[in-house]
Write a protein that holds these residues in place. Sequence first.
Motif, short mmCIF file in Angstrom:
data_model
loop_
_atom_site.label_atom_id
_atom_site.label_comp_id
_atom_site.label_asym_id
_atom_site.label_seq_id
_atom_site.Cartn_x
_atom_site.Cartn_y
_atom_site.Cartn_z
N THR A 434 -25.46 41.18 96.32
CA THR A 434 -25.47 40.63 94.76
C THR A 434 -26.73 40.09 94.53
O THR A 434 -27.12 40.45 93.41
CB THR A 434 -24.45 39.59 94.73
N LEU A 435 -27.62 39.75 95.71
CA LEU A 435 -28.86 39.44 95.37
C LEU A 435 -29.75 40.78 95.06
O LEU A 435 -30.65 40.72 94.17
CB LEU A 435 -29.58 38.75 96.58
N VAL A 436 -29.54 41.76 95.69
CA VAL A 436 -30.24 43.11 95.29
C VAL A 436 -29.77 43.50 93.84
O VAL A 436 -30.57 43.81 93.04
CB VAL A 436 -29.96 44.26 96.40
N LEU A 437 -28.68 43.27 93.59
CA LEU A 437 -28.16 43.84 92.21
C LEU A 437 -28.59 42.71 91.25
O LEU A 437 -29.23 43.24 90.20
CB LEU A 437 -26.66 43.52 92.17
N ARG A 438 -28.92 41.56 91.50
CA ARG A 438 -29.76 40.79 90.43
C ARG A 438 -31.09 41.13 90.48
O ARG A 438 -31.75 41.07 89.07
CB ARG A 438 -29.61 39.23 91.06
N GLY A 439 -31.82 41.47 91.32
CA GLY A 439 -33.21 42.04 91.19
C GLY A 439 -33.04 43.36 90.34
O GLY A 439 -33.93 43.35 89.67
N HIS A 440 -32.16 44.16 90.64
CA HIS A 440 -32.09 45.45 89.72
C HIS A 440 -31.98 45.22 88.38
O HIS A 440 -32.57 45.66 87.57
CB HIS A 440 -30.85 46.31 90.50
N ILE A 441 -31.14 44.36 88.05
CA ILE A 441 -30.91 43.83 86.70
C ILE A 441 -32.02 43.26 86.13
O ILE A 441 -32.30 43.43 84.98
CB ILE A 441 -29.40 43.19 86.56
N ALA A 442 -32.65 42.42 86.72
CA ALA A 442 -33.90 41.60 86.57
C ALA A 442 -34.94 42.75 85.93
O ALA A 442 -35.64 42.60 84.83
CB ALA A 442 -34.33 41.03 87.24
N LEU A 443 -35.13 43.76 86.90
CA LEU A 443 -36.22 44.88 86.31
C LEU A 443 -35.63 45.69 85.26
O LEU A 443 -36.38 46.06 84.43
CB LEU A 443 -36.41 45.74 87.60
N ALA A 444 -34.53 46.14 85.22
CA ALA A 444 -33.81 46.88 84.19
C ALA A 444 -33.98 46.15 82.87
O ALA A 444 -34.19 46.84 81.70
CB ALA A 444 -32.38 47.38 84.40
N ARG A 445 -33.96 45.02 82.88
CA ARG A 445 -33.87 44.43 81.56
C ARG A 445 -35.42 43.90 81.15
O ARG A 445 -35.53 43.20 79.97
CB ARG A 445 -32.95 43.09 81.56
N ALA A 446 -36.15 44.22 81.88
CA ALA A 446 -37.44 43.44 81.67
C ALA A 446 -38.12 44.14 80.45
O ALA A 446 -38.00 45.27 80.19
CB ALA A 446 -38.72 43.83 82.80
N VAL A 447 -38.87 43.32 79.59
CA VAL A 447 -39.42 43.60 78.52
C VAL A 447 -40.88 43.29 78.85
O VAL A 447 -41.26 41.81 78.93
CB VAL A 447 -38.99 42.92 77.10
N ALA A 461 -37.78 42.21 90.72
CA ALA A 461 -36.87 42.78 91.46
C ALA A 461 -36.66 42.03 92.89
O ALA A 461 -35.57 41.93 93.55
CB ALA A 461 -37.27 44.21 91.97
N ARG A 462 -37.73 41.19 93.31
CA ARG A 462 -37.64 40.59 94.68
C ARG A 462 -37.29 39.05 94.68
O ARG A 462 -36.93 38.57 95.64
CB ARG A 462 -39.05 40.71 95.36
N ARG A 463 -37.38 38.47 93.36
CA ARG A 463 -37.20 37.13 93.11
C ARG A 463 -35.78 36.60 93.83
O ARG A 463 -35.85 35.72 94.51
CB ARG A 463 -37.34 36.69 91.76
#
Length: 603
Positions: A434-447, A461-463
């Motif tokens: 889930t931590l990896v998923l949260r990083g994935h989502i953060a990058l996918a949503r980046a503007v 992605a690493r945060r």
Amino acid sequence: MTTQHSPAAASLRLAALRRELERRNLTGFVVPRADQHQGEYVPPSAQRLGWLTGFTGSAGAAVVLADKAAVFVDGRYTLQVLSEVDTTLFAPLHLTEHPPQRWLGEVLDQGHRLGFDPWLHTPDQVQILTNACERVGAVLVPCPDNPLDAVWTDRPAPPASPVTAHPEAFAGRSAAGKRGDIAAELARERLDAAVLSAPESVAWLLNIRADDVAFTPLPLAFAILHADSSVELFLEPGRIAPQVAAGWGDGVRAAAPARFEAALRRLGRDGKRVRLDSSSAPFQVWETLRAAGARVEGGADPCALPRACKNPVEMAGTRTAHHRDGAAMVRFLAWLDRATRSGSVDEMGAADALEGFRRPGEHFRGLSFPTISGAGANGAIVHYHSTPKTNRPLAAGELYLVDSGAQYLDGTTDITRTVLVGDAAPDEARRRFTLVLRGHIALARAVFPAGTTGSQLDVLARRPLWAAGLDYDHGTGHGVGSFLSVHEGPQRISKVGNSVALRPGMILSNEPGYYKTGAYGIRIENLVLVTPQPAPAGAERDLLGFETLTLAPIDRALVAVELLEAGEREWLNAYHAQVRDEIGPLLEDAAERDWLERATAAL
């Protein structure tokens, strides 16, 4: 691919190379994992590092001295190197933490002569080796021919696959149009020519493809692009189909590779100003131009950015390819769920099954890299490749990591999914997934504002992992070509600094991970397309973001929902709804559609 050899064979080969070095009055020799083009995949005839050491990874080097030797690999291969290389012959060292230049400073002495093949190193790499030698009074010596080749008695012949056209219906631009654009840029910079050493640039510029290396449809060739838009292509003319040459017209002239150095010297005699990418071109090319009198200007490959920024036809093609690939991936995941519940599945069988689901797809031309199919502890080996010796079953309660991709005429794909085998997910693995998923989502949503580089986004992605004291030892994202290399620059998302700003049309991977040695590996990878984003009122800069291209479920059984923030859960639900809506109609089997409904249900 290089085949592993026995410790006895490695010892004999190392001894033979040492005798050859002694004969040439060399103290040592550097063996990179590279061919003349510095590509990720090299033909069998250029797999010198693998022949000598047994190491089969895609990056690394060895240095051989009379009484010691070392093999250098990066963080992806620290476990793999121990299983493939006889460490009594080669000391395994980390490529960045203990690089060759540091080791050379420890083992070389005054007057030592270190040899290297000038075709297999870039000017930048040679400068690093030169500095290392000079610090201890040693000398770096270019070898006119490779001493390892002199003892590699059964070395395969160089590749010679047919060169075919990549139709404009997939390329989106004619070769003449591309040549004109790049030549005009050279003229604006008052350059007379550019030497192209990257086969993917040659293939892109001339709309050609071939099968000289595995997994990437490349012709291994050099080219010289002149400011009048004419091109000298150094590739055996007999390999080029007549219709390909006819399509080029008089603007492209093919000549045998043996004539390449003479053409470089001609540029020098004429005093031409020549662009050369010192980070990727062979040192021999740089030296030949310089010695002949050319005015060599270091700079980026002029095709790199135009190649990376996909045109509308290429963008439409990759979306279509990802729909096709997503349907194959869903069929595989549905099969995997059934097969692991009703019988035994192993790593190699799963990888073969996935390729079988892809193969009937329209425009399929093969895999884009060797499938990484790792069960349990094998999943913790970042670039693991299952063999009959290491092959293990997918056991209930373990994680299974599968990283795979395909080459289609209209696009290149790359996807990683980590799935739970059975129903009982270990709590630690769920939380770290889930931590990896949260990083994935953060990058996918980046503007982000135009001008932002991938290295500036990497921390997103690493945060979540960093906050838990965790990390991963690989980049977060690599560029991807269009029916070209699955790992393509110049853009990337990584801790390593990168000055190339992300631009609309670039395709990258989004692949954070976590790896627990001896237990499991986690990686979630989608490909994303850089796209313009609407700017809010008062915005002072143009904004960019990512469109997710990859369409396949993320395993809900591994998600610790309580760790997700509301926006993250909304993103995952919306993504799964898109997968269900766009991939569902492509599935003919009712059982597969039912599985997809369950796999993409809202959290």
